[in-house]
Design a protein around this motif. Structure first.
Motif, PDB file in Angstrom:
ATOM      1  N   HIS A 109      31.420-110.415  35.283  1.00 60.48           N
ATOM      2  CA  HIS A 109      31.596-109.143  34.580  1.00 60.48           C
ATOM      3  C   HIS A 109      31.927-109.298  33.103  1.00 60.48           C
ATOM      4  O   HIS A 109      31.756-108.347  32.331  1.00 60.48           O
ATOM      5  N   ARG A 110      32.393-110.471  32.668  1.00 60.81           N
ATOM      6  CA  ARG A 110      32.643-110.681  31.245  1.00 60.81           C
ATOM      7  C   ARG A 110      31.743-111.754  30.641  1.00 60.81           C
ATOM      8  O   ARG A 110      31.774-111.960  29.423  1.00 60.81           O
ATOM      9  N   ASP A 111      30.972-112.425  31.472  1.00 58.88           N
ATOM     10  CA  ASP A 111      30.126-113.521  30.978  1.00 58.88           C
ATOM     11  C   ASP A 111      28.792-113.500  31.714  1.00 58.88           C
ATOM     12  O   ASP A 111      28.468-114.402  32.468  1.00 58.88           O
ATOM     13  N   PRO A 112      27.983-112.451  31.502  1.00 62.08           N
ATOM     14  CA  PRO A 112      26.721-112.330  32.250  1.00 62.08           C
ATOM     15  C   PRO A 112      25.735-113.422  31.867  1.00 62.08           C
ATOM     16  O   PRO A 112      25.639-113.812  30.702  1.00 62.08           O
ATOM     17  N   GLY A 113      25.020-113.899  32.873  1.00 61.52           N
ATOM     18  CA  GLY A 113      24.081-114.987  32.654  1.00 61.52           C
ATOM     19  C   GLY A 113      22.649-114.634  32.996  1.00 61.52           C
ATOM     20  O   GLY A 113      22.246-113.459  32.939  1.00 61.52           O
ATOM     21  N   VAL A 114      21.886-115.655  33.381  1.00 59.46           N
ATOM     22  CA  VAL A 114      20.451-115.499  33.647  1.00 59.46           C
ATOM     23  C   VAL A 114      20.201-114.442  34.714  1.00 59.46           C
ATOM     24  O   VAL A 114      19.342-113.560  34.554  1.00 59.46           O
ATOM     25  N   ALA A 115      20.942-114.510  35.824  1.00 59.27           N
ATOM     26  CA  ALA A 115      20.671-113.599  36.938  1.00 59.27           C
ATOM     27  C   ALA A 115      20.867-112.139  36.547  1.00 59.27           C
ATOM     28  O   ALA A 115      20.099-111.266  36.972  1.00 59.27           O
ATOM     29  N   VAL A 116      21.864-111.863  35.730  1.00 57.61           N
ATOM     30  CA  VAL A 116      22.091-110.480  35.300  1.00 57.61           C
ATOM     31  C   VAL A 116      20.888-109.963  34.516  1.00 57.61           C
ATOM     32  O   VAL A 116      20.368-108.871  34.787  1.00 57.61           O
ATOM     33  N   GLN A 117      20.435-110.745  33.542  1.00 58.62           N
ATOM     34  CA  GLN A 117      19.312-110.277  32.729  1.00 58.62           C
ATOM     35  C   GLN A 117      18.047-110.141  33.563  1.00 58.62           C
ATOM     36  O   GLN A 117      17.240-109.222  33.349  1.00 58.62           O
TER      37      GLN A 117
END
Length: 388
Positions: free
Chosen positions: A231-239
């Motif tokens: 929730h504070r460090d979104p990565g590849v999967a979020v995008q």
């Protein structure tokens, strides 16, 4: 080539004009010279050549990530190995695929591409179509290397990219966009007609968005070997889930990704999700020791193949099994089939594949009530199974 008429209790049709995929129950398809000429609802007058009772007639399945199958790792397989794979993949409903070469030094990958280029013209014409090659590496993150050899990972320099493009076989490249030179490499690859996929990456969501700005359009095996959801460090999967430009590849063997997360991917990336197998040489084989990228992997009695250190190394999944698994966890059958046919075909620019529509290649699979392949046609010729 003879004409062919197939009638089916249910048939999935995807109009070539971008209209919605739908089911005709019953439906029929006419084929002339390997191409679909007519698709309709009902049962036309006259005795059909093939009448399919039960199950579902679907487009032939398209797999964008196949390292190997039936005991053969395609990166270094000989002619016999390639023949075995392309002749037997129709048993899984796959009518077109991208053989996938994992990380190796650039010159070794280039040599493998040249070997493949020389082998392809001699492959059986009635086998699964080879659509090019997927290079999964060597432009990957050491922090998210998975089963890849960290010693061979490198930056995508202009010289390295040019060397790998020389044969014209490369259709898909997986890379980590945080590596030095990656944005320029993505632009070069996209301009050359190569699909770029973000994978084996520790990138931030912002870095993945920048990769999409540069031309990336896919994410390789979402949630596996990549930065994820925080929730504070979104990565590849979020995008991958929120960016409509990106199509997440998903391995639905229910070992790589748990069932609730698979359902989340299908919902968040509706119409964009791509089913892939990431199959290794151990796929279709009994438990034992096989190879992936020249290194040993062990296929257990249950679950995916593993490196000696316990790292997952590809899968033993069939693509028709992936469709069946998706349906079993609650995905609509049309959506599941679309994710293994039209969506991957469109991603690599093959709008003549992955759909049952006039003008498309007559690549078809009859999926039984269990959604496993019971019969497969390539260019209108039955290459696997029987039918009434």
């Amino acid at each position: 080539m003879a004409s062919l008429l197939i009638t089916a209790s249910s048939l999935i049709t995807s109009p070539g004009d971008g209209g919605p995929t739908r089911v005709l129950s019953p439906g029929y398809v006419r084929v002339e010279n390997g191409v679909i000429t007519e698709v309709g609802e009902g049962r036309p007058a006259g005795a059909p050549a093939v009448d399919l009772e039960g199950g579902l007639l679907a487009p032939g399945l398209v797999d964008l990530q196949v390292n190997g199958f039936y005991g053969h790792d395609l990166v270094d397989a000989d002619e016999t190995g390639w023949h075995t794979v392309v002749r037997r993949l129709p048993e899984t409903g796959v009518t077109a695929f991208l053989p996938t070469f994992i990380t190796a030094p650039v010159e070794i990958q280039a040599a493998a591409l040249r070997r493949a280029r020389d082998l392809l013209p001699g492959l059986p014409k009635d086998g699964t179509r080879v659509l090019g090659v997927h290079l999964e590496g060597p432009f990957l993150s050491a922090e998210r290397k998975g089963a890849h050899n960290a010693d061979w990972l490198t930056d995508p320099t202009p010289e390295a990219v040019a060397t790998l493009l020389e044969t014209g076989l490369v259709r898909l490249v997986t890379l980590a966009p945080e590596r030095d030179g990656a944005p320029a490499a993505i632009r070069t690859l996209a301009a050359a007609g190569v699909l770029v996929s973000v994978g084996h990456s520790d990138a931030t969501a912002d870095q993945v968005a920048a990769a999409a700005d540069a031309g990336a359009r896919k994410v390789t095996h979402i949630f596996n070997a990549q930065s994820g959801v925080h929730h504070r460090d979104p990565g590849v999967a979020v995008q991958a889930l929120i960016d409509d430009r990106l199509s997440p590849g998903l391995i639905v063997d229910l070992h790589h990704v748990a069932a609730p997360v698979c359902r989340m991917v299908f919902r968040a990336a509706a119409g964009r999700t791509v089913l892939v197998t990431d199959a290794a040489a151990s796929a279709g084989m009994p438990p034992g020791t096989y190879e992936l990228g020249g290194e040993p992997i062990t296929m257990p009695a249950e679950g995916p193949p593993l490196r000696a250190d316990g790292t997952i190394a590809g899968s033993g999944l069939r693509l028709d099994e992936a469709v069946a698994n998706a349906v079993a966890i609650g995905v609509d059958p049309v959506t599941a089939v679309d994710a293994a046919t039209r969506v991957p075909a469109d991603l690599i620019g093959r709008t003549d594949l992955g759909r049952i529509a006039p003008g498309a290649a007559a690549d078809l699979v009859w999926l039984g009530p269990d959604h496993r392949a019971h019969a497969t046609w390539i260019a209108g010729e039955r290459v696997f199974g029987g039918a009434s």
